[in-house]
Scaffold this active site. Structure first.
Site, PDB file in Angstrom:
ATOM      1  N   HIS A   1       6.170  89.992   8.618  1.00  0.00           N
ATOM      2  CA  HIS A   1       5.590  91.178   7.990  1.00  0.00           C
ATOM      3  C   HIS A   1       6.089  91.264   6.553  1.00  0.00           C
ATOM      4  O   HIS A   1       6.788  90.355   6.076  1.00  0.00           O
ATOM      5  CB  HIS A   1       5.958  92.423   8.803  1.00  0.00           C
ATOM      6  CG  HIS A   1       5.125  93.624   8.499  1.00  0.00           C
ATOM      7  ND1 HIS A   1       3.775  93.560   8.243  1.00  0.00           N
ATOM      8  CD2 HIS A   1       5.454  94.948   8.404  1.00  0.00           C
ATOM      9  CE1 HIS A   1       3.311  94.769   8.011  1.00  0.00           C
ATOM     10  NE2 HIS A   1       4.307  95.629   8.092  1.00  0.00           N
TER      11      HIS A   1
ATOM     12  N   HIS B   1       9.158 100.596   7.997  1.00  0.00           N
ATOM     13  CA  HIS B   1       8.040 101.368   7.446  1.00  0.00           C
ATOM     14  C   HIS B   1       7.988 102.721   8.144  1.00  0.00           C
ATOM     15  O   HIS B   1       8.244 102.832   9.357  1.00  0.00           O
ATOM     16  CB  HIS B   1       6.725 100.603   7.629  1.00  0.00           C
ATOM     17  CG  HIS B   1       6.527  99.517   6.621  1.00  0.00           C
ATOM     18  ND1 HIS B   1       5.650  98.467   6.797  1.00  0.00           N
ATOM     19  CD2 HIS B   1       7.107  99.321   5.391  1.00  0.00           C
ATOM     20  CE1 HIS B   1       5.693  97.675   5.733  1.00  0.00           C
ATOM     21  NE2 HIS B   1       6.572  98.164   4.878  1.00  0.00           N
TER      22      HIS B   1
ATOM     23  N   ASP C   1       5.804 104.762   9.326  1.00  0.00           N
ATOM     24  CA  ASP C   1       5.008 105.075  10.515  1.00  0.00           C
ATOM     25  C   ASP C   1       5.650 104.560  11.794  1.00  0.00           C
ATOM     26  O   ASP C   1       5.229 104.930  12.891  1.00  0.00           O
ATOM     27  CB  ASP C   1       3.573 104.551  10.371  1.00  0.00           C
ATOM     28  CG  ASP C   1       3.484 103.055  10.141  1.00  0.00           C
ATOM     29  OD1 ASP C   1       4.411 102.492   9.537  1.00  0.00           O
ATOM     30  OD2 ASP C   1       2.466 102.451  10.548  1.00  0.00           O
ATOM     31  N   HIS C   2       6.693 103.749  11.671  1.00  0.00           N
ATOM     32  CA  HIS C   2       7.391 103.230  12.849  1.00  0.00           C
ATOM     33  C   HIS C   2       8.782 103.840  13.029  1.00  0.00           C
ATOM     34  O   HIS C   2       9.416 103.623  14.055  1.00  0.00           O
ATOM     35  CB  HIS C   2       7.523 101.705  12.752  1.00  0.00           C
ATOM     36  CG  HIS C   2       6.213 100.995  12.812  1.00  0.00           C
ATOM     37  ND1 HIS C   2       5.779 100.313  13.927  1.00  0.00           N
ATOM     38  CD2 HIS C   2       5.228 100.881  11.884  1.00  0.00           C
ATOM     39  CE1 HIS C   2       4.577  99.793  13.696  1.00  0.00           C
ATOM     40  NE2 HIS C   2       4.232 100.125  12.464  1.00  0.00           N
TER      41      HIS C   2
ATOM     42  N   ASP D   1       4.467  95.141  13.792  1.00  0.00           N
ATOM     43  CA  ASP D   1       3.509  94.746  12.749  1.00  0.00           C
ATOM     44  C   ASP D   1       3.817  93.322  12.321  1.00  0.00           C
ATOM     45  O   ASP D   1       4.938  93.022  11.882  1.00  0.00           O
ATOM     46  CB  ASP D   1       3.616  95.674  11.542  1.00  0.00           C
ATOM     47  CG  ASP D   1       3.052  97.060  11.821  1.00  0.00           C
ATOM     48  OD1 ASP D   1       2.653  97.305  12.974  1.00  0.00           O
ATOM     49  OD2 ASP D   1       3.023  97.881  10.885  1.00  0.00           O
TER      50      ASP D   1
ATOM     51  N   HIS E   1      10.559  97.708  12.405  1.00  0.00           N
ATOM     52  CA  HIS E   1      10.782  97.569  10.968  1.00  0.00           C
ATOM     53  C   HIS E   1      10.826  98.960  10.349  1.00  0.00           C
ATOM     54  O   HIS E   1      10.543  99.956  11.022  1.00  0.00           O
ATOM     55  CB  HIS E   1       9.704  96.697  10.313  1.00  0.00           C
ATOM     56  CG  HIS E   1       8.317  97.254  10.407  1.00  0.00           C
ATOM     57  ND1 HIS E   1       7.616  97.327  11.594  1.00  0.00           N
ATOM     58  CD2 HIS E   1       7.480  97.770   9.459  1.00  0.00           C
ATOM     59  CE1 HIS E   1       6.420  97.842  11.378  1.00  0.00           C
ATOM     60  NE2 HIS E   1       6.329  98.131  10.092  1.00  0.00           N
TER      61      HIS E   1
ATOM     62  N   HIS F   1      -1.917 100.133  17.077  1.00  0.00           N
ATOM     63  CA  HIS F   1      -1.812 100.125  15.607  1.00  0.00           C
ATOM     64  C   HIS F   1      -3.196  99.889  15.013  1.00  0.00           C
ATOM     65  O   HIS F   1      -3.387  99.054  14.121  1.00  0.00           O
ATOM     66  CB  HIS F   1      -0.816  99.056  15.146  1.00  0.00           C
ATOM     67  CG  HIS F   1      -0.234  99.331  13.784  1.00  0.00           C
ATOM     68  ND1 HIS F   1      -0.806  98.845  12.628  1.00  0.00           N
ATOM     69  CD2 HIS F   1       0.854 100.024  13.396  1.00  0.00           C
ATOM     70  CE1 HIS F   1      -0.086  99.222  11.585  1.00  0.00           C
ATOM     71  NE2 HIS F   1       0.931  99.951  12.027  1.00  0.00           N
TER      72      HIS F   1
END
Length: 303
Positions: A138, A63, A65-66, A204, A61, A262
């Protein structure tokens, strides 16, 4: 055999101990990457894996941090002389986001970049394995991924072949290549195909049916564990999972091993998460960054 390299196991914000989420999987000579958080390329540089051998990158996805480690990694591959095509996959919206970031950076990539937006049920084939996508739950469009090794050939029964009048050497080779030799067919000598290993990466997500379906019978489940069971309401509010929920999924799906990643920075001691999950599913592990595991149908071992 699958090799699992945990490049980053933290959540949202890097710490001194944990980088942003990224897991490298090696099957044979090919490597694929699940997620590419900030700092992924540096983690690969100090690992036994080469980022130049990556064949596919799968983003769960959008976000940061990914995803935010991806533009830098792509440019570094080009600066390092990459010529092979690279496949980058992710959910709807990833193409525009990635192209926008790359357009803001100077310099050409220098190799073919195949950007593919995936939906639930889509599959991508590689040499010796495939990766399939499944929907997750998510706060933004998100996917999880399942890597499935191809089945291996059945074992060759040398004694039976000799008893049927065949000679070691060319006769054996022809049989193993699928030919009939002297009236003896491969089915008469070869054992049944041996199933390959399978691995599921949750990304996530809150617990969901699609993840449970994908993980059913999987050898390895790599599941997010942002919170402990004590923060179940916080996990639900942010569409994340707790260590207890991850362990329950591994147990219900009959997985062999559960890796919890995570992990929020609020947990200085990973043992809290590991102990909690282990009470539900015994073979629960919270890996450290750069931990490497080898997975076969016979054993799972740390390297």
């Amino acid at each position: 055999m699958l090799e699992i390299l945990f490049l980053g196991t933290g959540a949202s914000i890097p710490s001194r101990e944990r980088a942003m989420p990224s897991v490298a999987l090696r099957c044979g000579t090919e490597i694929v990457l699940f997620d590419c958080g900030e700092g992924t390329q540096r983690q690969m540089m100090i690992s036994p894996f080469s980022f130049m051998k990556i064949k596919g990158i799968f983003i769960t996805h959008m976000h940061g941090d990914h995803f935010l480690g991806l533009p830098g990694l792509l440019q570094t591959m080009g600066l390092s002389g990459r010529k092979d095509k690279l496949r980058v996959c992710g959910p709807n919206g990833m193409r525009d986001a990635l192209l926008a970031v790359l357009s803001a950076c100077e310099g050409e990539i220098g190799y073919e970049l195949d950007i593919v937006e995936l939906s639930h049920g889509d599959r991508m084939g590689f040499d010796g394995f495939e990766v399939s996508a499944f929907a997750t739950d998510h706060t933004v469009p998100s996917l999880g991924y399942k890597l499935s090794e191809n089945d291996a050939r059945g074992r060759f029964d040398k004694k039976k072949a000799v008893d049927l009048g065949l000679r070691p050497g060319p006769d054996f080779s022809r049989l193993q290549n699928g030919e009939t030799v002297g009236g003896v067919t491969p089915e008469m000598i070869m054992g049944p195909a041996r199933p390959g290993c399978s691995l599921v990466y949750s990304g996530d997500t809150a617990p969901c049916k699609e993840l449970s379906d994908a993980a059913l019978g999987a050898d390895v489940l790599i599941h997010e564990s942002t919170f402990s069971g004590k923060e179940s309401k916080l996990a639900a509010d942010h569409k994340h999972s707790t260590s207890l929920q991850a362990a329950e999924a591994a147990k219900e799906c009959g997985c062999r091993v559960l890796f919890l990643i995570h992990v929020s920075n609020r947990y200085d001691d990973k043992g809290v998460i590991e102990k909690e999950a282990g009470a539900v599913f015994e073979n629960s592990i919270v890996p450290n960054d750069l931990d490497l595991y080898k997975i076969t149908k016979d054993r799972i071992r740390s390297v």
